[in-house]
Design a protein around this motif. Structure first.
Motif, PDB file in Angstrom:
ATOM      1  N   LYS A 172       0.837  -1.213   0.000  1.00  0.00           N
ATOM      2  CA  LYS A 172       0.000   0.000   0.000  1.00  0.00           C
ATOM      3  C   LYS A 172       0.865   1.255   0.000  1.00  0.00           C
ATOM      4  O   LYS A 172       0.530   2.248  -0.645  1.00  0.00           O
ATOM      5  N   ALA A 173       1.967   1.224   0.722  1.00  0.00           N
ATOM      6  CA  ALA A 173       2.886   2.372   0.730  1.00  0.00           C
ATOM      7  C   ALA A 173       3.484   2.571  -0.659  1.00  0.00           C
ATOM      8  O   ALA A 173       3.615   3.713  -1.128  1.00  0.00           O
ATOM      9  N   PHE A 174       3.816   1.483  -1.340  1.00  0.00           N
ATOM     10  CA  PHE A 174       4.340   1.594  -2.700  1.00  0.00           C
ATOM     11  C   PHE A 174       3.290   2.225  -3.610  1.00  0.00           C
ATOM     12  O   PHE A 174       3.603   3.100  -4.428  1.00  0.00           O
ATOM     13  N   GLU A 175       2.067   1.811  -3.448  1.00  0.00           N
ATOM     14  CA  GLU A 175       0.986   2.352  -4.277  1.00  0.00           C
ATOM     15  C   GLU A 175       0.846   3.859  -4.099  1.00  0.00           C
ATOM     16  O   GLU A 175       0.807   4.607  -5.077  1.00  0.00           O
ATOM     17  N   SER A 176       0.808   4.299  -2.863  1.00  0.00           N
ATOM     18  CA  SER A 176       0.618   5.747  -2.642  1.00  0.00           C
ATOM     19  C   SER A 176       1.862   6.555  -3.004  1.00  0.00           C
ATOM     20  O   SER A 176       1.754   7.654  -3.535  1.00  0.00           O
ATOM     21  N   ASN A 177       3.037   6.001  -2.756  1.00  0.00           N
ATOM     22  CA  ASN A 177       4.272   6.743  -3.032  1.00  0.00           C
ATOM     23  C   ASN A 177       4.683   6.743  -4.496  1.00  0.00           C
ATOM     24  O   ASN A 177       5.359   7.678  -4.946  1.00  0.00           O
ATOM     25  N   TYR A 178       4.312   5.692  -5.234  1.00  0.00           N
ATOM     26  CA  TYR A 178       4.809   5.562  -6.611  1.00  0.00           C
ATOM     27  C   TYR A 178       3.716   5.425  -7.674  1.00  0.00           C
ATOM     28  O   TYR A 178       3.832   6.033  -8.738  1.00  0.00           O
ATOM     29  N   LEU A 179       2.696   4.625  -7.402  1.00  0.00           N
ATOM     30  CA  LEU A 179       1.660   4.455  -8.427  1.00  0.00           C
ATOM     31  C   LEU A 179       0.783   5.691  -8.564  1.00  0.00           C
ATOM     32  O   LEU A 179       0.405   6.064  -9.682  1.00  0.00           O
TER      33      LEU A 179
ATOM     34  N   GLY B 109      12.018   2.467  -6.160  1.00  0.00           N
ATOM     35  CA  GLY B 109      11.160   2.045  -5.055  1.00  0.00           C
ATOM     36  C   GLY B 109      10.919   0.549  -5.051  1.00  0.00           C
ATOM     37  O   GLY B 109      10.892  -0.080  -3.991  1.00  0.00           O
ATOM     38  N   CYS B 110      10.741  -0.034  -6.241  1.00  0.00           N
ATOM     39  CA  CYS B 110      10.569  -1.500  -6.355  1.00  0.00           C
ATOM     40  C   CYS B 110      11.769  -2.216  -5.737  1.00  0.00           C
ATOM     41  O   CYS B 110      11.611  -3.097  -4.892  1.00  0.00           O
TER      42      CYS B 110
ATOM     43  N   HIS C 227      12.120  -4.533  -2.380  1.00  0.00           N
ATOM     44  CA  HIS C 227      12.685  -5.886  -2.373  1.00  0.00           C
ATOM     45  C   HIS C 227      13.784  -5.999  -1.310  1.00  0.00           C
ATOM     46  O   HIS C 227      13.818  -6.967  -0.549  1.00  0.00           O
ATOM     47  N   ALA C 228      14.668  -5.016  -1.274  1.00  0.00           N
ATOM     48  CA  ALA C 228      15.765  -5.037  -0.302  1.00  0.00           C
ATOM     49  C   ALA C 228      15.232  -5.000   1.131  1.00  0.00           C
ATOM     50  O   ALA C 228      15.710  -5.733   1.996  1.00  0.00           O
TER      51      ALA C 228
ATOM     52  N   PHE D 211      18.210  -9.602  -3.673  1.00  0.00           N
ATOM     53  CA  PHE D 211      18.709 -10.292  -4.859  1.00  0.00           C
ATOM     54  C   PHE D 211      17.731 -10.183  -6.038  1.00  0.00           C
ATOM     55  O   PHE D 211      18.076 -10.521  -7.162  1.00  0.00           O
ATOM     56  N   ILE D 212      16.510  -9.701  -5.781  1.00  0.00           N
ATOM     57  CA  ILE D 212      15.537  -9.477  -6.859  1.00  0.00           C
ATOM     58  C   ILE D 212      15.636  -8.012  -7.266  1.00  0.00           C
ATOM     59  O   ILE D 212      15.274  -7.116  -6.500  1.00  0.00           O
ATOM     60  N   LYS D 213      16.157  -7.771  -8.454  1.00  0.00           N
ATOM     61  CA  LYS D 213      16.330  -6.406  -8.954  1.00  0.00           C
ATOM     62  C   LYS D 213      15.639  -6.276 -10.304  1.00  0.00           C
ATOM     63  O   LYS D 213      16.011  -6.946 -11.266  1.00  0.00           O
ATOM     64  N   TYR D 214      14.642  -5.415 -10.332  1.00  0.00           N
ATOM     65  CA  TYR D 214      13.956  -5.150 -11.593  1.00  0.00           C
ATOM     66  C   TYR D 214      14.839  -4.262 -12.461  1.00  0.00           C
ATOM     67  O   TYR D 214      15.387  -3.274 -11.990  1.00  0.00           O
TER      68      TYR D 214
END
Length: 160
Positions: free
Chosen positions: A99-106, A131-132, A136-137, A143-146
């Motif tokens: 949800k934080a990702f959604e408000s901060n980035y989407l 942010g992605c 992940h970090a 180790f997952i890097k888009y």
């Protein structure tokens, strides 16, 4: 989110109401109604599975905006929100971060898409990409890097 839970429960109920023939042919779904619903709930995708589709739509959103197909970019973003909702529902321990990702980035991406402003979109996209990987970090998945692929990931025309 409530709609997804309702859909999962409705799907489970429909499967159970489909008749004894379906159950006679398969023994993987057995026990009480509660046991069956629990089994169906456990089959729902985790965040890792959800993120595969999410990253495809994230990539296609970028290339759609870059190609000037703002309607497709907007569609991809809406689908990303729906996919994220699945992750929030099936893995509630990750919901706050999602949800934080959604408000901060989407949300900022949506504004740039509505404005059809490629320069601002690119800035918002770059921030979302960072942010992605930051998410992940922070979730012990460093180790997952888009990385943005060199081309869209589906056979959609990203041009209007």
């Amino acid at each position: 989110m409530f709609a997804i839970r309702k859909t999962i429960i409705a799907t489970g109920c429909l499967i159970m109401l489909a008749g004894g023939v379906a159950y006679a042919e398969s023994d993987w779904l057995k026990g009480s109604t509660e046991d069956k619903l629990k089994t169906l709930a456990e089959l729902q995708p985790g965040v890792g599975t959800v993120m595969i589709e999410y990253s495809t739509r994230f990539t296609n959103m970028y290339y759609s905006a870059k190609g000037g197909n703002w309607a497709l970019a907007d569609y991809m973003l809406k689908e990303m929100r729906e996919i994220q909702e699945v992750g929030e529902t099936t893995r509630p321990g990750r919901a706050a971060m999602l949800k934080a990702f959604e408000s901060n980035y989407l949300d900022p991406l949506e504004k740039t898409i509505k404005a059809k402003d490629l320069k601002q979109f690119t800035t918002a996209f770059d921030a979302a990409l960072k942010g992605c990987n930051g998410c992940h970090a922070a979730s012990d998945f460093a180790f997952i890097k888009y990385e943005l692929p060199k081309a869209p990931l589906s056979p959609l025309s990203t041009n209007p």
